[in-house]
Motif scaffolding. Sequence first.
Motif, PDB file in Angstrom:
ATOM      1  N   GLY A   1      29.978  -2.730  -2.729  1.00 58.89           N
ATOM      2  CA  GLY A   1      31.212  -2.655  -2.280  1.00 58.89           C
ATOM      3  C   GLY A   1      31.324  -1.957  -0.893  1.00 58.89           C
ATOM      4  N   GLU A   2      30.554   0.036  -0.545  1.00 55.19           N
ATOM      5  CA  GLU A   2      30.111   0.196   0.372  1.00 55.19           C
ATOM      6  C   GLU A   2      30.183   0.091   1.940  1.00 55.19           C
ATOM      7  OE1 GLU A   2      30.189   3.334   0.891  1.00 55.19           O
ATOM      8  OE2 GLU A   2      31.736   4.533  -0.302  1.00 55.19           O
ATOM      9  N   ASP A   3      29.335  -1.230   1.273  1.00 60.76           N
ATOM     10  CA  ASP A   3      28.633  -2.195   2.142  1.00 60.76           C
ATOM     11  C   ASP A   3      30.056  -3.333   3.690  1.00 60.76           C
ATOM     12  OD1 ASP A   3      26.080  -1.149   2.422  1.00 60.76           O
ATOM     13  OD2 ASP A   3      26.242  -2.123   0.332  1.00 60.76           O
ATOM     14  N   PHE A   4      30.454  -3.524   2.156  1.00 62.34           N
ATOM     15  CA  PHE A   4      31.716  -4.621   3.063  1.00 62.34           C
ATOM     16  C   PHE A   4      32.786  -3.802   3.638  1.00 62.34           C
ATOM     17  CE2 PHE A   4      30.818  -6.474  -1.695  1.00 62.34           C
ATOM     18  CZ  PHE A   4      29.968  -6.883  -1.150  1.00 62.34           C
ATOM     19  N   ASP A   5      32.765  -2.198   2.612  1.00 63.97           N
ATOM     20  CA  ASP A   5      33.924  -1.364   3.980  1.00 63.97           C
ATOM     21  C   ASP A   5      33.143  -1.195   4.774  1.00 63.97           C
ATOM     22  OD1 ASP A   5      35.080  -1.843   1.535  1.00 63.97           O
ATOM     23  OD2 ASP A   5      34.533   0.708   0.766  1.00 63.97           O
ATOM     24  N   MET A   6      32.153  -0.920   4.874  1.00 64.72           N
ATOM     25  CA  MET A   6      31.655  -0.123   7.000  1.00 64.72           C
ATOM     26  C   MET A   6      31.144  -1.866   7.556  1.00 64.72           C
ATOM     27  SD  MET A   6      31.458   2.853   6.649  1.00 64.72           S
ATOM     28  CE  MET A   6      30.799   3.246   7.771  1.00 64.72           C
TER      29      MET A   6
END
Length: 429
Positions: free
Chosen positions: A150-155
């Motif tokens: 999810g962190e990658d999708f946020d970024m």
Amino acid sequence: MESWPYKIVEGSGEKPTVVVQLKGGKKEYMPEELSAMVLKKMKESAEAFIGREVTDAVITVPAYFNNNQRKATKETATLTGVNVMQLINEPTAAAIAYGLDHMADGTWHNDKNVLVFDLGGGTFDVSLLKINKTGVVDVKAVGGDTHLGGEDFDMTLVNYCAQEFKKKHGEDIKGNPRAMGRLKVACEKAKRDLSCCIFASIEMDCLYEGIDFSIKISRAKFEELNSSYFEKCIKLVEKCLFDGEIKKADVDEVVVVGGSTRIPKVQRLLVEFFDGKTLCKNMIGEEAVAFGAAVLAAKLSGNNNLTWDTVLQDVTPISLGISAMTNGVEDCMSMVIPRNTSIPTSKKNIYYSRINQTYVAILVYQGESNKVEDNVLLGRFDLHGLGSDGTSQLELCFSINANGILQVSAQETSTGQRKPITIAKALNF
């Protein structure tokens, strides 16, 4: 690291150290120390809830965690004063929860091939398991990426918004940690909204230099921005099935856990890959792993009231091997324990010295490449006293316990000289 509001520097022993602002000054912490603070808070919350001291725990880790990451996790527990009864892979814990859930409804009669798709905030794991109605959980293969979630999708959404801000206002906010931090929080909320809505709005007052920012994001745009990540998840599923030697048509259940599996595109890709198979979403995604760990903890604590007698047969996720160094030159990677080998396990290999070689430097690696530079160096030790005539025989033993922690020993068979090493604080992780 560029998106974090704190700095990472090289600390003692070449290990990464986190630098934070605290009480008007700077403080450096090792990752294990920060994790210990989190675990201590969790321990206190548990003790307040049950009304007594917690001394033991089952701890879950991403299935694709390497040896150093698993050892660091155990060190975290030690710093907190918690005895680790067992480290268990997160998808395996979810499979236990799944098994207990289905045993309760009385509809389970045959063995099942279950694929657990675990996509969380920071890691992605996929595990292929065979589960029978008596409670035996046999892991066939694991895969994943410890830096995908999810962190990658946020970024990707944060970077897109930063680009749009620069187009509209001619200002680059990427060098401002406060503005980027605020934007990240807003983008994470938008990502969650897009799981149930077609559009999501991001509206922020005074984002940078007094300039307001607002943008409308469609679900289609979000999916386009993250398409490469989603496709990577499916490729890792395909690889896991290949390693487990099971066709996708033979998978009885696809269990999805982890908050990021709420993303509609992720679910659609999974359904398409498994030719329309309905996904198992009976369990609360964020709770399934903890539930399975609790069941295992109950069994290890001697609780005889369980209706499902859990027996685990897990695997090591990454191949392990060595490279011997002769005259300062490393050989290629020599595999000792291939990935997806059932654990606990112990493997021995025999090696022979060379002419004029009186000692050997043994370097222990983790990875899948024949080139040692592409793998992770876990540790090194030297074995001296070899005969210079090139006839010395070396017996190398690799042992992995139920927690996935590796121990290595080497012995010169004619003299009996033995050198053990526990791969513990092995360089970096």
